[in-house]
Design a protein around this motif. Structure first.
Motif, PDB file in Angstrom:
ATOM      1  N   LEU A  13     -28.293  11.232  -1.770  1.00 49.87           N
ATOM      2  CA  LEU A  13     -27.299  11.796  -2.683  1.00 49.87           C
ATOM      3  C   LEU A  13     -26.458  12.872  -2.018  1.00 49.87           C
ATOM      4  CD1 LEU A  13     -29.468  12.215  -5.916  1.00 49.87           C
ATOM      5  CD2 LEU A  13     -28.028  10.281  -5.259  1.00 49.87           C
ATOM      6  N   SER A  14     -26.932  13.379  -0.905  1.00 48.78           N
ATOM      7  CA  SER A  14     -26.274  14.501  -0.252  1.00 48.78           C
ATOM      8  C   SER A  14     -25.223  14.011   0.727  1.00 48.78           C
ATOM      9  CB  SER A  14     -27.314  15.354   0.476  1.00 48.78           C
ATOM     10  OG  SER A  14     -26.690  16.366   1.222  1.00 48.78           O
ATOM     11  N   SER A  15     -24.132  14.743   0.811  1.00 46.42           N
ATOM     12  CA  SER A  15     -23.111  14.445   1.816  1.00 46.42           C
ATOM     13  C   SER A  15     -23.311  15.277   3.074  1.00 46.42           C
ATOM     14  CB  SER A  15     -21.706  14.706   1.242  1.00 46.42           C
ATOM     15  OG  SER A  15     -21.595  16.044   0.787  1.00 46.42           O
ATOM     16  N   SER A  16     -24.427  16.033   3.137  1.00 48.08           N
ATOM     17  CA  SER A  16     -24.721  16.846   4.323  1.00 48.08           C
ATOM     18  C   SER A  16     -24.851  15.946   5.549  1.00 48.08           C
ATOM     19  CB  SER A  16     -26.014  17.633   4.126  1.00 48.08           C
ATOM     20  OG  SER A  16     -25.904  18.503   3.027  1.00 48.08           O
ATOM     21  N   PHE A  57     -30.135  19.203   0.888  1.00 46.69           N
ATOM     22  CA  PHE A  57     -30.253  17.766   1.096  1.00 46.69           C
ATOM     23  C   PHE A  57     -30.914  17.175  -0.136  1.00 46.69           C
ATOM     24  CE2 PHE A  57     -32.294  13.897   2.715  1.00 46.69           C
ATOM     25  CZ  PHE A  57     -31.237  13.309   3.400  1.00 46.69           C
ATOM     26  N   ARG A  58     -30.306  16.110  -0.700  1.00 48.97           N
ATOM     27  CA  ARG A  58     -30.798  15.560  -1.962  1.00 48.97           C
ATOM     28  C   ARG A  58     -30.979  14.053  -1.855  1.00 48.97           C
ATOM     29  NH1 ARG A  58     -27.245  15.683  -5.992  1.00 48.97           N
ATOM     30  NH2 ARG A  58     -28.770  15.948  -7.665  1.00 48.97           N
ATOM     31  N   LYS A 118     -24.091   9.768   2.206  1.00 53.18           N
ATOM     32  CA  LYS A 118     -24.243   9.647   0.764  1.00 53.18           C
ATOM     33  C   LYS A 118     -24.103   8.186   0.357  1.00 53.18           C
ATOM     34  CE  LYS A 118     -22.418  11.503  -3.589  1.00 53.18           C
ATOM     35  NZ  LYS A 118     -21.444  12.445  -4.203  1.00 53.18           N
ATOM     36  N   GLY A 119     -25.055   7.723  -0.465  1.00 54.34           N
ATOM     37  CA  GLY A 119     -25.045   6.336  -0.913  1.00 54.34           C
ATOM     38  C   GLY A 119     -25.949   5.421  -0.127  1.00 54.34           C
TER      39      GLY A 119
END
Length: 336
Positions: free
Chosen positions: A5-8, A60-61, A146-147
């Motif tokens: 889920l994170s764009s990090s 971070f997710r 992400k994704g």
């Protein structure tokens, strides 16, 4: 399965590394902090060579797309599973739909997310590690985005690991920094400095005495130009006694090279397998996990050691992992 889920940036799939291919120009890659990943796998009952996710940028997710056991090791991060706090170096169970958020570390700089059974990506040249320079291994040879959806290993292995983790739920271990005392530097290292043991390397004697004294005495700042390829350090200029011209030759993670500007570079897991800069020292294998957790802007102190002491340090590291393995085994057997 899990969904990123994170764009990090910079999170990658890593295992213990790709051994035996340096002669072909292929670097080792693998977890910067191998010890943290090894403990995560032990906590979950995973194979020793199982892959996890190395996370150097926060928050971070992820979302769990199925029930799954997991563990977070390495840097001491503020993590939550939904509204529940996640302890570091501990095993927990996530339900389908749960969201795990890993926050900024209070200490250290890299954490490792291990899943029951290990992250399921293809084995390339004997390893699941991401080789960023060559763009192979790991998840499509790149950083996670992400994704992205990642699977845990095959059903049988995952079921066995989840069953082991079930018996280890609510169980963790003491981080290695409390069991493996930091090497002692002289003068004494300041709080927040990382101390690692170093063997003098081939061109060590080619440097002026005052430079060698400064090499051991001073703290070396980790600059923002540092990454998985290497730590670029800032400190006193290291001056050689004469011009050193060398052909490119083999190097390994931990080698400390000195370019023309006199500021050392420590080669790390994504370093190319050859280089021509002179080598002043090598961080011993047993202390590379300490190095991996050094933050940008903090200082590193070098402590001179010997080959027998370096071997003894590796044995001490193996002893720590053996104790962790035994304690987890005792806990699981008491739960059956």
């Amino acid at each position: 399965m899990i969904e990123i889920l994170s764009s990090s940036a910079l999170a990658t799939v890593q295992d213990q590394g790709r051994e035996g291919y340096l002669r072909y120009g292929v670097g080792t890659a693998g977890a910067m902090d191998r010890l943290a990943l090894a403990v995560g796998n032990l906590l979950l009952g995973n194979p020793d060579d199982a892959a996890g996710i190395e996370i150097p940028v926060f928050p971070f997710r992820i979302r769990f797309l199925e029930d799954m056991a997991f563990a977070i090791t390495g840097a001491d991060c503020l993590a939550r599973l939904g509204e529940r706090q996640v302890l570091p170096w501990w095993t927990m169970h996530a339900k389908q739909g749960d969201v795990l958020t890993i926050g900024v570390p209070t200490s250290g700089t890299r954490c490792y997310l291990s899943l029951a059974g290990g992250v399921d990506v293809p084995v390339v040249l004997g390893s699941r590690s991401t080789q960023l320079r060559g763009q192979f291994g790991g998840f499509n040879g790149r950083q996670l985005q992400k994704g992205d959806v990642l699977k845990a290993s095959g059903l049988d292995a995952r079921a066995a690991a989840s069953q082991d983790a079930l018996h280890a739920a609510g169980f963790g271990t003491v981080p290695p920094e409390y069991s493996l005392p930091s090497p002692q530097a002289l003068p004494v290292a300041d709080a927040g400095e990382t101390t690692v043991r170093v063997l003098p390397a081939a061109e060590y004697e080619c440097y002026r005495p005052e430079s060698l004294e400064a090499f051991w005495r001073e703290g070396w700042k980790v600059t923002p130009q540092s990454d998985r390829y290497g730590y670029r350090l800032a400190g006193p200029n290291l001056v050689s006694t004469h011009a050193i011209e060398k052909r490119s030759h083999g190097i390994v993670p931990g080698v400390i090279q000195v370019p023309h500007n006199g500021q050392p570079i420590i080669q790390l897991r994504d370093a190319q397998p050859s280089g021509g800069y002179p080598k002043i020292g090598t961080v011993i294998e047993a202390d590379l996990w300490r190095l991996a957790q050094a933050r940008i802007g903090t200082k590193i102190r070098f402590v001179q050691t010997t080959y027998p002491q370096a071997v003894a340090a590796l044995e001490e590291l193996a002893g720590y992992l053996g104790r962790v393995r035994n304690l987890i085994g005792l806990y699981r057997s008491s739960r059956h």
